[in-house]
Scaffold this active site. Structure first.
Site, short mmCIF file in Angstrom:
data_model
loop_
_atom_site.label_atom_id
_atom_site.label_comp_id
_atom_site.label_asym_id
_atom_site.label_seq_id
_atom_site.Cartn_x
_atom_site.Cartn_y
_atom_site.Cartn_z
N HIS A 267 0.86 -1.29 -0.16
CA HIS A 267 0.00 -0.03 0.05
C HIS A 267 0.83 1.23 -0.01
O HIS A 267 0.59 2.42 -0.67
CB HIS A 267 -0.69 0.01 1.36
N GLU A 268 1.78 1.16 1.01
CA GLU A 268 2.49 2.52 1.09
C GLU A 268 3.69 2.65 0.04
O GLU A 268 3.96 3.55 -0.55
CB GLU A 268 3.39 2.48 2.35
N HIS A 271 2.02 4.72 -2.85
CA HIS A 271 1.93 6.03 -2.60
C HIS A 271 3.38 6.44 -2.99
O HIS A 271 3.49 7.37 -3.75
CB HIS A 271 1.81 6.08 -0.88
N GLU A 297 -4.43 7.93 -3.12
CA GLU A 297 -5.12 6.62 -2.46
C GLU A 297 -5.35 5.61 -3.50
O GLU A 297 -5.08 4.49 -3.25
CB GLU A 297 -5.98 7.01 -1.46
CO CO Z 1 -3.05 5.22 2.00
#
Ligand code: CO
Length: 503
Positions: A267-268, A271, A297
């Site tokens: 997830h990160e 980003h 996101e």
């Molecule tokens: Co996020």
């Protein structure tokens, strides 16, 4: 002054302010990763001084003059698309910042910085009452902020504008309502399914150092540049950036759950890939920053869920996982592993939720924070309201405040209007992914061979490189040919989970 000189002067000023912002971000990163507990008070003061300095620099009348001159060129149609976007974005922020008195900015920064430590303590002892006075103060400040900024329908709109410019709570409500109906119904279908998935086969004790190694392996394989970023640990995983060449992510590890960290890491990384894909030549201007939190996101969700929880992704990574951890994976088939990591089960903690129930966690937070800000509910009633909504939407009983209303850092940091961007990100992610697959029909075949670069290039060209050249709505229209449409997300969910749960 001619146009070029005005723009150059403005860029110079903005770059200085950007640097102050980077220093603040670095202090914030340090607060979550390294800072000793007793430093909390001192740090709050440092953050307040720097925040106020950044605010003063940005609201300097000189910037107003430069913007005023640019406005003339804009009206005469003399700005190109990039210049026009710079004017639009800087002016929007400038007008907004000007409405916030220095003393208010200082007070908000000091209050939220102090609140962080108190929230940590309250969560540790599962004692909402400990945090309640701080939260009441923050809510009151955020209401004042909304009043300073101005609003029409709901004060919450003014706060939403900070994270998802141009979006109103009315629009969010209508999109979320549709989604909530679909999801509550679909979660029922899953619980009525005859397919039973048990996670017991993933049990074991795992060496944390090896876990770290595997996380780093996956991160770099999908494209995270460790020469232009770092990966550390914190209680609440997050990503941040201090400009070109320095995108940071954090994750957290568990000895008894090897996959606990991986979801957060991917997830990160999603980003960070966005940050690493911004053009350094635009640094300091809006063209060198991300569009909105919702779009940001969408990038993390794409990698975490649509890619990172897909069968093709694991077709490549599973043999690697088996090499890192022979036990228990040497006795577990890929097909079964895939079903286990996609288990759908209503739960207490947002960050550990599966991708089907996740958005219900967000709907709950959105409904609560909107009413907190518009004054229809009070801070002291939060645990009661929280617990009853969890019972109603997800059918789960909250045992204590630590796993209930105190679980997220956001409200302690004054981040009201932030939560909806998580679900917006999910909706955007499915819509972008759908288009990427149309453009590259062999995309998932490439994933199964460990080739992620073509997809990353697609994201770079279509999304990352533009910075704030387009608004979120414009970008979505440009990339996918239509506005944000939740149907793509719902189709993705049914397409995937109908197979897993034989619905
Ligand atoms: Co996020």
């Amino acid at each position: 002054m001619d146009k070029k000189r005005i723009l150059d002067k403005l860029k110079l000023r903005l770059t200085d302010i950007e640097h102050l912002g980077a220093a603040l971000a670095l202090l914030d990163w340090d607060m979550s990763v390294n800072m000793p507990p007793k430093a909390s008070e001192t740090r709050a003061k440092i953050v307040a001084t720097l925040s106020s300095l950044a605010h003063t620099q940005f609201t300097d009348p000189e910037i107003g003059k430069l913007l005023f001159s640019l406005k003339r060129f804009e009206k005469q149609g003399m700005l190109d698309a990039k210049e026009s976007a710079i004017y639009r974005e800087v002016n929007r922020s400038y007008v907004k910042e000007l409405k916030l008195p220095d003393a208010f900015v200082n007070e908000l920064a000091r209050t939220t910085s102090e609140a962080h430590g108190i929230w940590v303590q309250a969560r540790k002892s599962s004692n909402f009452k400990l945090f309640s006075p701080q939260l009441s103060k923050i809510v009151e400040l955020k209401r004042r902020q909304a009043d300073y900024l101005g609003w029409k329908e709901s004060p919450y709109d003014a706060l939403l504008e900070d994270f998802e410019p141009g979006l109103t709570s009315e629009e969010v409500s209508s999109k979320f309502h549709h989604l909530k109906e679909f999801l509550t119904d679909y979660v029922k279908k899953i619980s009525n399914s005859k397919v039973r998935i048990s996670t017991s086969k993933l049990k074991g004790v795992f060496d944390v150092a090896t876990e770290k190694e595997f996380n780093r392996f996956v991160a770099s394989k999908v494209g995270f540049d460790f020469e232009a970023g770092r990966m550390d640990e914190s209680a609440h995983p997050f990503s941040t950036s201090f400009g070109p060449g320095d995108a940071r992510i954090t994750t957290r590890y568990k000895e008894d759950d090897v996959l606990y960290s991986l979801g957060s890491t991917i997830h990160e990384v999603g980003h960070a890939l966005y940050e690493q894909g911004l053009k350094s030549e635009y640094h300091g201007t809006p063209l060198g920053t991300s569009v909105s939190l919702g779009i940001h996101e969408s990038q993390s969700r794409l990698w975490e869920n649509l890619v990172g929880k897909s069968f093709p992704f694991w077709k490549y990574f599973y043999p690697n996982l088996q090499k890192f951890f022979t036990k228990p994976f040497n006795n577990l088939q890929l097909e079964e592993f895939y079903n286990i990591i996609n288990l759908v089960k209503p739960s207490l903690i947002r960050t550990e939720a599966d991708e089907v129930t996740y958005n219900l966690h967000i709907v709950i937070r959105f409904e609560i924070e909107k009413e907190l800000i518009d004054g229809s509910i009070e801070v002291k009633d939060l645990p009661k309201i929280w617990n009853s909504k969890y019972k109603e939407y997800l059918g789960v009983k909250i045992p204590d405040d630590a796993t209930g209303v105190l679980q997220d850092v956001h409200w302690s940091a004054g981040l009201f209007g932030y939560f909806p961007t998580y679900t917006l990100g999910n909706l955007y992610s499915a819509q972008f992914y759908n288009k990427a697959k149309q453009d590259m029909p062999n995309l998932e075949k490439l994933f199964s061979k460990g080739k992620f670069q073509p997809f990353l290039s697609w994201l770079r060209t279509n999304i990352h490189e533009h910075g704030k050249l387009f608004t979120a709505a414009e970008l979505c229209q440009r990339v996918t040919g239509e506005g944000l449409n939740p149907e793509h997300y719902m189709r993705y969910i049914t397409g995937k989970y109908n197979k897993i749960y034989k619905i």
